[in-house]
Design a protein around this motif. Sequence first.
Motif, PDB file in Angstrom:
ATOM      1  N   UNK C 131       1.043  -0.901  -0.289  1.00 44.00           N
ATOM      2  CA  UNK C 131       0.060  -0.179   0.472  1.00 44.00           C
ATOM      3  C   UNK C 131       0.850   1.232  -0.104  1.00 44.00           C
ATOM      4  N   UNK C 149       1.632  -0.350  -5.330  1.00 43.24           N
ATOM      5  CA  UNK C 149       0.960   0.730  -5.629  1.00 43.24           C
ATOM      6  C   UNK C 149       2.366   1.875  -5.279  1.00 43.24           C
ATOM      7  N   UNK C 150       2.660   2.733  -4.607  1.00 36.02           N
ATOM      8  CA  UNK C 150       4.319   3.998  -5.201  1.00 36.02           C
ATOM      9  C   UNK C 150       5.078   3.666  -3.680  1.00 36.02           C
ATOM     10  N   UNK C 152       7.992   6.821  -2.122  1.00 39.60           N
ATOM     11  CA  UNK C 152       8.341   7.745  -2.357  1.00 39.60           C
ATOM     12  C   UNK C 152      10.005   7.866  -1.474  1.00 39.60           C
ATOM     13  N   UNK C 172       2.394   8.510  -8.889  1.00 39.22           N
ATOM     14  CA  UNK C 172       4.167   8.600  -8.977  1.00 39.22           C
ATOM     15  C   UNK C 172       4.923   7.878  -8.294  1.00 39.22           C
TER      16      UNK C 172
END
Lengths: 179, 226, 258
Positions: C131, C149-150, C152, C172
């Motif tokens: 997640x 999901x992603x 960073x 992103x």
Amino acid sequence: MTDLTDESLLKTLCNGEIKSLGILYERYKGILHNYFLRVTGDQEASNDLLMATFERIYKYRHSYESRKKVRPWIFQIASNLIKDHYKKSKRWVSINTSHYKEETMNTEVSMDRVARHKKLHKALHQLKPSQRNIISMYYLLEMSYQDISISENISVNNARIKICRSLKKLKEILKDSDL
Amino acid sequence: MKNEQFDNEIMDYLDGIPINSNNQKAFQQAGELKQLLSELHELPLGKVHPTTDAKVYEFIENLEITMNTESKSRLKLDPKILYFTIAASIALLFYVFMDNNGFEDQYRLLPSNPEKLGFIYDLNNEQLDSEDVEWLKAELKKETHPNIKVTIVDLLNNYPSKIDNDFLNALQKEPIPSVQMAFLDALENSVNTDFSNELVVFSQRKDLDNTVRLKVAHILSIQSKQ
Amino acid sequence: MKTLNPILVLIILLSIGNFSFGQKDLSIYSDIDAVFVKSYWGNINVVGIDASNQDIFDLEAVYTDTLKKSKNLRQLSDYVSFKVENRKLYIETREPKGFESIDLNLKMPADLFLEIKLEKGGNIFADNMKNGVEINILNGSVNLERIGKYALVNAANGEIVANFDTLDEGMPISLVTMNGGVNATLPDNSKRDLRLISRKNGFVLSDFDLLSDEKIINLNVRQYSKKPIINTARINGGGALLFLSTENGPISIKKNRS
């Protein structure tokens, strides 16, 4: 214009193209009407809720986040309306099976099948509205667990558990009615 | 927790994920619920009543009429009222322009870091005016996520003439080395070159990473040659 | 056979190591959406547990004192604190007294969002978090496996390796480090807009066809470039952002073929 995506239609609606709302209505009226009908069991209330959904889509069109999908956004609006509906009318609606008339008239559909459908419908309406709602979001609207969890303000895991337990409860009611 | 695990196994099965075949009870219950779901899918679907269709289309039509009336009524205004309306609108626009920024408002509404980051990157496709650039520089001081700040600095590299003292002030307050480096890369490429004093002050910070300190020394040596 | 004296065993154990460990069951925190881990020195290992085994949610903390004084972690709560706010579980180690490090081994539900902040140094490894993850680390490497999901990630000194298997194609990804390579592995049908920055000693390796208006220096050439490599490109027609940036090191974008 009818070949535009839902997202493009909402964008054009935000830019003042009111016709886009009509196209969205044609795309979503069937599924939403049946969702409302499943949860409320009330033809009149379902029609009102359907109307209210499109009023809200128009009213809150600018709050839609353009990076997200329109479909779950519309379903969120619909499930919020269901909750408001039950807050306002804290009552169990009478079970309305008038929409089976059409099916009954179809000679290819056996009476046995119609009876099964009526029984299932009756069992559905012995569930709590919240249980009916989460089952309908799951199987009819085919909302993701993530979207259901947002709508119900619970975790994704709890959403799965709640769906499972509501289905089990429905199964239990059906079994009892067989006895 | 045990019951939850059991229910999760059932849901996995319903979602098409094979469950542990040792758990016969879960397997059996999942099978029953799958049958129940297929019966639910078979329930006949009702049709929208024509009066609801009519109501919705009436609502849409009224919206169109209201919009058209609004635009026509503007044209029918008395010239004096029209003059004052236009003047007031300009004043209002000016006020909005000074106090609000379209991108800024949209950015503030974004609920999560990835959405903010994506939004900033997409601004590379927009023609930003001076106010937008000033807002981005102010955001560098407010924003806390380092990757969003790196994305903002990368975007501001498209506007080298705007790399100025405000930008340096944001650098002075920046604690994360990779973000400091992004700032310094932008300063190195900036058309404004007189940052020596501020950079000397910055290089005296005790918490600087060695790579950052070397980068500052490199920029200062270039500036001293110019 | 003569049995060992338990006291003797304890003395032996205490004299061998200068570390100790404690464990905490976290399954009481069942109604949360996210976990935030903040630590200073030490490695952090996180393993996402799939829904079928969600009663596994625990933390093991291994304490190391480099002053060669062994210390028994009788009370984990003296070293690690736990609190829940807004459906987020905060796990924080205490601020270090002198040089001490605490390794954290966390097993948590895979569907929770994970955020890690490692203030000083150590390596981070996370596996099967579905997640999204957000990581901020100063000194040390980041290794992410089977992420969904992603992500960073921000690092200062250390490489970033991230392997994604179920991406949210609208979200992103941003992997930024100062010193070290950046390696991203994505599903082979991923559609992404790329931003590639490698300011020195870089090259770019890609399994994907990169569509770019500009020439990408040292693309699929394992030769360190003296010039900065700064490009935008697209894979599979483009989509959400994949931002890969390093001051010093190569960039690699691979296809996840599994």
